[in-house]
Design a protein around this motif. Structure first.
Motif, mmCIF file in Angstrom:
data_model
loop_
_atom_site.group_PDB
_atom_site.id
_atom_site.type_symbol
_atom_site.label_atom_id
_atom_site.label_comp_id
_atom_site.label_asym_id
_atom_site.label_seq_id
_atom_site.Cartn_x
_atom_site.Cartn_y
_atom_site.Cartn_z
ATOM 1 N N GLY A 1 0.792 -1.225 0.000
ATOM 2 C CA GLY A 1 0.000 0.000 0.000
ATOM 3 C C GLY A 1 0.817 1.264 0.000
ATOM 4 N N GLY A 2 2.119 1.133 0.205
ATOM 5 C CA GLY A 2 2.995 2.296 0.260
ATOM 6 C C GLY A 2 3.417 2.785 -1.114
ATOM 7 N N SER A 3 4.291 3.786 -1.105
ATOM 8 C CA SER A 3 4.748 4.420 -2.342
ATOM 9 C C SER A 3 6.267 4.541 -2.354
ATOM 10 C CB SER A 3 4.148 5.824 -2.482
ATOM 11 O OG SER A 3 2.752 5.778 -2.569
ATOM 12 N N LEU A 4 6.803 4.560 -3.554
ATOM 13 C CA LEU A 4 8.207 4.856 -3.782
ATOM 14 C C LEU A 4 8.313 5.650 -5.070
ATOM 15 C CD1 LEU A 4 10.166 1.512 -3.110
ATOM 16 C CD2 LEU A 4 10.309 3.610 -1.755
ATOM 17 N N ARG A 5 9.358 6.468 -5.163
ATOM 18 C CA ARG A 5 9.653 7.119 -6.426
ATOM 19 C C ARG A 5 11.063 6.737 -6.853
ATOM 20 N NH1 ARG A 5 10.038 13.437 -8.395
ATOM 21 N NH2 ARG A 5 11.984 13.375 -7.187
ATOM 22 N N LEU A 6 11.149 6.094 -7.991
ATOM 23 C CA LEU A 6 12.445 5.741 -8.556
ATOM 24 C C LEU A 6 12.924 6.858 -9.481
ATOM 25 C CD1 LEU A 6 11.887 1.986 -9.500
ATOM 26 C CD2 LEU A 6 12.561 2.982 -7.301
ATOM 27 N N SER A 7 14.228 7.044 -9.499
ATOM 28 C CA SER A 7 14.837 8.011 -10.411
ATOM 29 C C SER A 7 15.833 7.293 -11.307
ATOM 30 C CB SER A 7 15.567 9.103 -9.622
ATOM 31 O OG SER A 7 14.674 9.841 -8.822
ATOM 32 N N CYS A 8 15.947 7.793 -12.513
ATOM 33 C CA CYS A 8 16.930 7.282 -13.480
ATOM 34 C C CYS A 8 17.728 8.491 -13.957
ATOM 35 C CB CYS A 8 16.220 6.595 -14.632
ATOM 36 S SG CYS A 8 17.305 6.082 -15.988
ATOM 37 N N SER B 1 5.580 13.457 -24.266
ATOM 38 C CA SER B 1 4.184 13.704 -24.635
ATOM 39 C C SER B 1 3.314 12.462 -24.588
ATOM 40 C CB SER B 1 4.121 14.311 -26.035
ATOM 41 O OG SER B 1 4.663 13.422 -26.987
ATOM 42 N N SER B 2 3.925 11.299 -24.571
ATOM 43 C CA SER B 2 3.133 10.074 -24.502
ATOM 44 C C SER B 2 3.842 9.047 -23.635
ATOM 45 C CB SER B 2 2.886 9.509 -25.897
ATOM 46 O OG SER B 2 4.097 9.106 -26.496
ATOM 47 N N ALA B 3 3.041 8.198 -23.014
ATOM 48 C CA ALA B 3 3.571 7.155 -22.146
ATOM 49 C C ALA B 3 2.670 5.933 -22.234
ATOM 50 C CB ALA B 3 3.662 7.640 -20.708
ATOM 51 N N THR B 4 3.260 4.788 -22.050
ATOM 52 C CA THR B 4 2.512 3.536 -22.022
ATOM 53 C C THR B 4 2.827 2.801 -20.725
ATOM 54 O OG1 THR B 4 4.287 2.389 -23.194
ATOM 55 C CG2 THR B 4 2.514 3.310 -24.536
ATOM 56 N N TYR B 5 1.894 1.955 -20.321
ATOM 57 C CA TYR B 5 2.031 1.201 -19.091
ATOM 58 C C TYR B 5 1.605 -0.242 -19.300
ATOM 59 C CZ TYR B 5 2.314 5.813 -16.967
ATOM 60 O OH TYR B 5 2.692 7.093 -16.646
ATOM 61 N N GLY B 6 2.268 -1.135 -18.580
ATOM 62 C CA GLY B 6 1.823 -2.500 -18.572
ATOM 63 C C GLY B 6 0.564 -2.643 -17.746
ATOM 64 N N ASP B 7 -0.212 -3.661 -18.045
ATOM 65 C CA ASP B 7 -1.491 -3.855 -17.346
ATOM 66 C C ASP B 7 -1.287 -4.049 -15.847
ATOM 67 O OD1 ASP B 7 -3.059 -5.805 -20.012
ATOM 68 O OD2 ASP B 7 -2.896 -3.634 -19.700
ATOM 69 N N SER B 8 -0.161 -4.619 -15.464
ATOM 70 C CA SER B 8 0.061 -4.918 -14.053
ATOM 71 C C SER B 8 0.286 -3.663 -13.207
ATOM 72 C CB SER B 8 1.264 -5.857 -13.900
ATOM 73 O OG SER B 8 2.433 -5.249 -14.417
ATOM 74 N N VAL B 9 0.613 -2.535 -13.848
ATOM 75 C CA VAL B 9 0.905 -1.317 -13.083
ATOM 76 C C VAL B 9 0.008 -0.148 -13.468
ATOM 77 C CG1 VAL B 9 3.300 -2.047 -12.871
ATOM 78 C CG2 VAL B 9 2.679 -0.393 -14.644
ATOM 79 N N LYS B 10 -0.816 -0.326 -14.474
ATOM 80 C CA LYS B 10 -1.651 0.767 -14.973
ATOM 81 C C LYS B 10 -2.551 1.298 -13.849
ATOM 82 C CE LYS B 10 -2.638 0.079 -19.177
ATOM 83 N NZ LYS B 10 -3.225 -0.461 -20.420
ATOM 84 N N GLY B 11 -2.571 2.612 -13.707
ATOM 85 C CA GLY B 11 -3.381 3.234 -12.670
ATOM 86 C C GLY B 11 -2.677 3.379 -11.342
ATOM 87 N N ARG B 12 -1.536 2.725 -11.185
ATOM 88 C CA ARG B 12 -0.781 2.815 -9.922
ATOM 89 C C ARG B 12 0.573 3.492 -10.103
ATOM 90 N NH1 ARG B 12 0.937 -1.736 -7.534
ATOM 91 N NH2 ARG B 12 1.059 -2.933 -9.477
ATOM 92 N N PHE B 13 1.180 3.310 -11.255
ATOM 93 C CA PHE B 13 2.514 3.862 -11.524
ATOM 94 C C PHE B 13 2.394 5.002 -12.531
ATOM 95 C CE2 PHE B 13 5.277 -0.189 -10.686
ATOM 96 C CZ PHE B 13 4.648 -0.345 -9.462
ATOM 97 N N SER C 1 0.388 2.514 -4.245
ATOM 98 C CA SER C 1 -0.406 1.309 -3.959
ATOM 99 C C SER C 1 0.401 0.044 -4.238
ATOM 100 C CB SER C 1 -1.698 1.312 -4.784
ATOM 101 O OG SER C 1 -2.456 2.460 -4.530
ATOM 102 N N LEU C 2 1.597 0.007 -3.730
ATOM 103 C CA LEU C 2 2.496 -1.099 -4.024
ATOM 104 C C LEU C 2 1.987 -2.398 -3.418
ATOM 105 C CD1 LEU C 2 5.828 0.832 -3.695
ATOM 106 C CD2 LEU C 2 5.141 -0.511 -5.686
ATOM 107 N N LYS C 3 2.249 -3.483 -4.147
ATOM 108 C CA LYS C 3 1.833 -4.820 -3.755
ATOM 109 C C LYS C 3 3.070 -5.704 -3.621
ATOM 110 C CE LYS C 3 -2.218 -4.275 -6.771
ATOM 111 N NZ LYS C 3 -2.958 -4.863 -7.924
ATOM 112 N N PRO C 4 2.965 -6.777 -2.863
ATOM 113 C CA PRO C 4 4.117 -7.692 -2.762
ATOM 114 C C PRO C 4 4.592 -8.178 -4.127
ATOM 115 C CG PRO C 4 2.528 -8.179 -1.052
ATOM 116 C CD PRO C 4 1.879 -7.148 -1.947
#
Length: 120
Positions: A15-22, A56-68, A85-88
């Motif tokens: 349920g927590g959050s993280l922000r990754l940087s590259c 201008s555009s981004a795509t997401y995998g179904d497993s993370v869509k709406g959370r990442f 909304s992180l999950k195990p």
């Protein structure tokens, strides 16, 4: 020398959050799409998000869509992945990569990865 360095991983409760940087160097960031991938033990590497070179555009995998959420700051040579909304099952090594295409299917270079562990 082209480099991508991930940071921001760690241990977080479900349920927590993280922000990754590259953080990138050695190349002109706005010439490339940037993708985030992850790989859990015993599983194939999974493409979870990709952002176009302009942002201008981004795509997401179904497993993370709406959370990442992926974002980029070309002036700072950095791309981010906000994970909520992180999950195990999100536990994995997370990699960023510079890509030639906006779907991040052809990779120019990889970062070394950062570990994310979601556990109580």
């Amino acid at each position: 020398q082209l480099q991508l360095v991930e940071s921001g991983g760690g241990l977080v409760q479900p349920g927590g959050s993280l922000r990754l940087s590259c953080a990138t160097s050695g190349f002109t960031l706005d010439h490339y799409a940037i993708g985030w991938f992850r790989q859990a033990p015993g599983k194939d590497r999974e493409r979870i998000s990709c952002i176009s070179n302009s942002g201008s555009s981004a795509t997401y995998g179904d497993s993370v869509k709406g959370r990442f959420t992926i974002s980029r700051n070309n002036a700072r040579n950095t791309v981010y992945l906000q994970m909520n909304s992180l999950k195990p099952e999100d536990s994995a090594v997370y990699y960023c990569a510079a890509a030639y295409s906006d779907l991040c299917t052809i990779i120019k270079s990889w970062g070394q990865g950062t570990q994310v562990t979601v556990s109580s």
